[in-house]
Design a protein around this motif. Structure first.
Motif, PDB file in Angstrom:
ATOM      1  N   PHE A   1       6.923 -11.005   3.292  1.00  0.00           N
ATOM      2  CA  PHE A   1       7.803 -10.066   2.591  1.00  0.00           C
ATOM      3  C   PHE A   1       9.216 -10.662   2.486  1.00  0.00           C
ATOM      4  O   PHE A   1      10.185 -10.109   2.979  1.00  0.00           O
ATOM      5  N   ASP A   2       9.262 -11.800   1.794  1.00  0.00           N
ATOM      6  CA  ASP A   2      10.479 -12.614   1.771  1.00  0.00           C
ATOM      7  C   ASP A   2      10.918 -12.919   0.332  1.00  0.00           C
ATOM      8  O   ASP A   2      10.806 -14.065  -0.106  1.00  0.00           O
ATOM      9  N   PRO A   3      11.460 -11.922  -0.391  1.00  0.00           N
ATOM     10  CA  PRO A   3      11.722 -10.538   0.006  1.00  0.00           C
ATOM     11  C   PRO A   3      10.575  -9.616  -0.414  1.00  0.00           C
ATOM     12  O   PRO A   3       9.726  -9.999  -1.224  1.00  0.00           O
ATOM     13  N   PRO A   4      10.552  -8.379   0.099  1.00  0.00           N
ATOM     14  CA  PRO A   4       9.581  -7.400  -0.389  1.00  0.00           C
ATOM     15  C   PRO A   4       9.914  -7.009  -1.824  1.00  0.00           C
ATOM     16  O   PRO A   4      11.082  -6.887  -2.187  1.00  0.00           O
ATOM     17  N   HIS A   5       8.886  -6.835  -2.647  1.00  0.00           N
ATOM     18  CA  HIS A   5       9.143  -6.568  -4.067  1.00  0.00           C
ATOM     19  C   HIS A   5       8.124  -5.585  -4.628  1.00  0.00           C
ATOM     20  O   HIS A   5       7.246  -5.076  -3.898  1.00  0.00           O
ATOM     21  N   ALA A   6       8.243  -5.331  -5.933  1.00  0.00           N
ATOM     22  CA  ALA A   6       7.441  -4.299  -6.584  1.00  0.00           C
ATOM     23  C   ALA A   6       5.941  -4.542  -6.478  1.00  0.00           C
ATOM     24  O   ALA A   6       5.157  -3.597  -6.368  1.00  0.00           O
ATOM     25  N   ALA A   7       5.511  -5.794  -6.519  1.00  0.00           N
ATOM     26  CA  ALA A   7       4.079  -6.080  -6.433  1.00  0.00           C
ATOM     27  C   ALA A   7       3.524  -5.721  -5.059  1.00  0.00           C
ATOM     28  O   ALA A   7       2.380  -5.269  -4.938  1.00  0.00           O
ATOM     29  N   HIS A   8       4.309  -5.933  -4.009  1.00  0.00           N
ATOM     30  CA  HIS A   8       3.870  -5.525  -2.672  1.00  0.00           C
ATOM     31  C   HIS A   8       3.628  -4.021  -2.632  1.00  0.00           C
ATOM     32  O   HIS A   8       2.613  -3.545  -2.106  1.00  0.00           O
ATOM     33  N   LEU A   9       4.560  -3.262  -3.171  1.00  0.00           N
ATOM     34  CA  LEU A   9       4.445  -1.809  -3.147  1.00  0.00           C
ATOM     35  C   LEU A   9       3.298  -1.338  -4.034  1.00  0.00           C
ATOM     36  O   LEU A   9       2.591  -0.376  -3.690  1.00  0.00           O
ATOM     37  N   ALA A  10       3.098  -2.007  -5.172  1.00  0.00           N
ATOM     38  CA  ALA A  10       2.007  -1.629  -6.062  1.00  0.00           C
ATOM     39  C   ALA A  10       0.652  -1.875  -5.407  1.00  0.00           C
ATOM     40  O   ALA A  10      -0.276  -1.061  -5.543  1.00  0.00           O
ATOM     41  N   LEU A  11       0.509  -2.990  -4.714  1.00  0.00           N
ATOM     42  CA  LEU A  11      -0.739  -3.272  -4.011  1.00  0.00           C
ATOM     43  C   LEU A  11      -0.999  -2.203  -2.947  1.00  0.00           C
ATOM     44  O   LEU A  11      -2.117  -1.698  -2.821  1.00  0.00           O
ATOM     45  N   ALA A  12       0.036  -1.857  -2.197  1.00  0.00           N
ATOM     46  CA  ALA A  12      -0.123  -0.852  -1.143  1.00  0.00           C
ATOM     47  C   ALA A  12      -0.518   0.496  -1.722  1.00  0.00           C
ATOM     48  O   ALA A  12      -1.412   1.179  -1.194  1.00  0.00           O
ATOM     49  N   ALA A  13       0.142   0.904  -2.797  1.00  0.00           N
ATOM     50  CA  ALA A  13      -0.164   2.191  -3.414  1.00  0.00           C
ATOM     51  C   ALA A  13      -1.597   2.215  -3.949  1.00  0.00           C
ATOM     52  O   ALA A  13      -2.317   3.211  -3.802  1.00  0.00           O
ATOM     53  N   ALA A  14      -2.029   1.116  -4.567  1.00  0.00           N
ATOM     54  CA  ALA A  14      -3.390   1.036  -5.088  1.00  0.00           C
ATOM     55  C   ALA A  14      -4.406   1.098  -3.950  1.00  0.00           C
ATOM     56  O   ALA A  14      -5.450   1.756  -4.066  1.00  0.00           O
ATOM     57  N   ALA A  15      -4.119   0.421  -2.839  1.00  0.00           N
ATOM     58  CA  ALA A  15      -5.034   0.432  -1.703  1.00  0.00           C
ATOM     59  C   ALA A  15      -5.169   1.833  -1.113  1.00  0.00           C
ATOM     60  O   ALA A  15      -6.278   2.273  -0.780  1.00  0.00           O
TER      61      ALA A  15
ATOM     62  N   GLU B   1      -8.861  -2.445  -7.583  1.00  0.00           N
ATOM     63  CA  GLU B   1      -7.955  -2.785  -8.674  1.00  0.00           C
ATOM     64  C   GLU B   1      -6.517  -2.436  -8.316  1.00  0.00           C
ATOM     65  O   GLU B   1      -6.255  -1.448  -7.643  1.00  0.00           O
ATOM     66  N   MET B   2      -5.615  -3.263  -8.791  1.00  0.00           N
ATOM     67  CA  MET B   2      -4.201  -2.946  -8.690  1.00  0.00           C
ATOM     68  C   MET B   2      -3.546  -3.289 -10.027  1.00  0.00           C
ATOM     69  O   MET B   2      -4.103  -4.075 -10.810  1.00  0.00           O
ATOM     70  N   PRO B   3      -2.408  -2.702 -10.337  1.00  0.00           N
ATOM     71  CA  PRO B   3      -1.749  -3.019 -11.606  1.00  0.00           C
ATOM     72  C   PRO B   3      -1.450  -4.502 -11.728  1.00  0.00           C
ATOM     73  O   PRO B   3      -1.102  -5.165 -10.742  1.00  0.00           O
ATOM     74  N   ALA B   4      -1.606  -5.027 -12.919  1.00  0.00           N
ATOM     75  CA  ALA B   4      -1.297  -6.434 -13.166  1.00  0.00           C
ATOM     76  C   ALA B   4       0.214  -6.606 -13.254  1.00  0.00           C
ATOM     77  O   ALA B   4       0.850  -6.109 -14.176  1.00  0.00           O
ATOM     78  N   ILE B   5       0.778  -7.285 -12.257  1.00  0.00           N
ATOM     79  CA  ILE B   5       2.218  -7.516 -12.216  1.00  0.00           C
ATOM     80  C   ILE B   5       2.446  -9.013 -12.061  1.00  0.00           C
ATOM     81  O   ILE B   5       2.056  -9.608 -11.054  1.00  0.00           O
ATOM     82  N   ASP B   6       3.036  -9.612 -13.069  1.00  0.00           N
ATOM     83  CA  ASP B   6       3.300 -11.055 -13.050  1.00  0.00           C
ATOM     84  C   ASP B   6       4.607 -11.289 -12.304  1.00  0.00           C
ATOM     85  O   ASP B   6       5.689 -11.273 -12.886  1.00  0.00           O
ATOM     86  N   LEU B   7       4.482 -11.493 -11.007  1.00  0.00           N
ATOM     87  CA  LEU B   7       5.670 -11.562 -10.159  1.00  0.00           C
ATOM     88  C   LEU B   7       5.365 -12.417  -8.947  1.00  0.00           C
ATOM     89  O   LEU B   7       4.293 -12.311  -8.351  1.00  0.00           O
ATOM     90  N   SER B   8       6.313 -13.259  -8.572  1.00  0.00           N
ATOM     91  CA  SER B   8       6.146 -14.064  -7.364  1.00  0.00           C
ATOM     92  C   SER B   8       7.444 -14.042  -6.567  1.00  0.00           C
ATOM     93  O   SER B   8       8.541 -14.004  -7.144  1.00  0.00           O
ATOM     94  N   ALA B   9       7.293 -14.081  -5.256  1.00  0.00           N
ATOM     95  CA  ALA B   9       8.464 -14.106  -4.392  1.00  0.00           C
ATOM     96  C   ALA B   9       9.266 -15.387  -4.606  1.00  0.00           C
ATOM     97  O   ALA B   9      10.496 -15.379  -4.506  1.00  0.00           O
ATOM     98  N   THR B  10       8.562 -16.482  -4.941  1.00  0.00           N
ATOM     99  CA  THR B  10       9.273 -17.748  -5.173  1.00  0.00           C
ATOM    100  C   THR B  10      10.230 -17.621  -6.350  1.00  0.00           C
ATOM    101  O   THR B  10      11.388 -18.063  -6.287  1.00  0.00           O
TER     102      THR B  10
END
Length: 216
Positions: A17-31, A168-177
């Motif tokens: 979580f470096d840093p925590p971002h929208a995709a992390h939260l979306a995965l959690a919500a979907a789970a 399934e989780m929302p498709a979010i094109d996002l990377s912490a890098t």
């Protein structure tokens, strides 16, 4: 656990979580939704043995706490930030974390380790990965980047551990890098929708991800 009480279903979502971002939260919500979880733990890695150059663990823990505090209520009320890997010396191994959580929640709890499809492919490289099925189910987030025939089935597994499932989780094109690169360049505006405002303020206040200044 008393008679008639259903075993808790707990999702275990680890990361730097470096840093925590929208995709992390979306995965959690979907789970929470797809896997019918009662609770979800964001396990902040203390000393990730497969990654180097990560931000200090206390900073990553605080950022995850801030991100969750600004998450939608449906997620915020059923999730918590878990710091057990920060409190344990040595490298952070998922097998050790799941063993600790199994002892904490008991033999009847349904534990589900949440991972991305990229991690699922690399699972054999994990330290003591062969111990994981005895401790938890493996739940793979389908990020629309892996062929369907390479993913586990959607059907929820029976029992408290040992199965595999995809969700399934929302498709979010996002990377912490990419986020860290933008932050290092001072570009806060373009990523403001991807990182919680309080997390961005924390990053600014603690000068995280800044490029080292060249000597004059």
């Amino acid at each position: 656990m008393s008679a008639g009480t259903a075993a808790p279903r707990i999702g275990v979502f680890g990361g730097t979580f470096d840093p925590p971002h929208a995709a992390h939260l979306a995965l959690a919500a979907a789970a929470l939704d797809r896997l019918q979880l009662d609770r979800l733990l964001f396990v902040v890695s203390g000393s990730p043995w497969q990654k180097h150059g990560v931000s200090p663990a206390p900073d990553r823990l605080k950022m995850m706490e801030l991100a969750l505090a600004q998450a939608p209520a449906a997620l915020r009320e059923r999730a918590e930030v878990e710091r057990c890997e920060l409190d344990r010396a040595g490298p952070s191994y998922t097998a050790d974390t799941l063993a600790l959580l199994r002892r904490r929640y008991g033999p009847d709890a349904v534990l589900m380790l949440l991972i991305g499809s990229d991690q699922f492919r690399n699972l054999p490289s994990w330290h003591r990965y062969d111990e994981l099925p005895a401790l938890a189910h493996i739940a793979v987030a389908d990020r629309a980047g892996m062929p369907a025939d390479h993913l586990p089935p959607r059907t929820l597994p029976a029992g408290v551990a040992g199965g595999t499932v995809s969700f399934e989780m929302p498709a979010i094109d996002l990377s912490a890098t990419a986020l860290r690169t933008a932050l290092a360049a001072g570009d806060r505006h373009s990523i403001a929708a991807m990182i919680a405002p309080d997390v961005l303020d924390y990053i600014d206040a603690h000068r995280l991800y800044r490029l080292p200044k060249l000597a004059e």
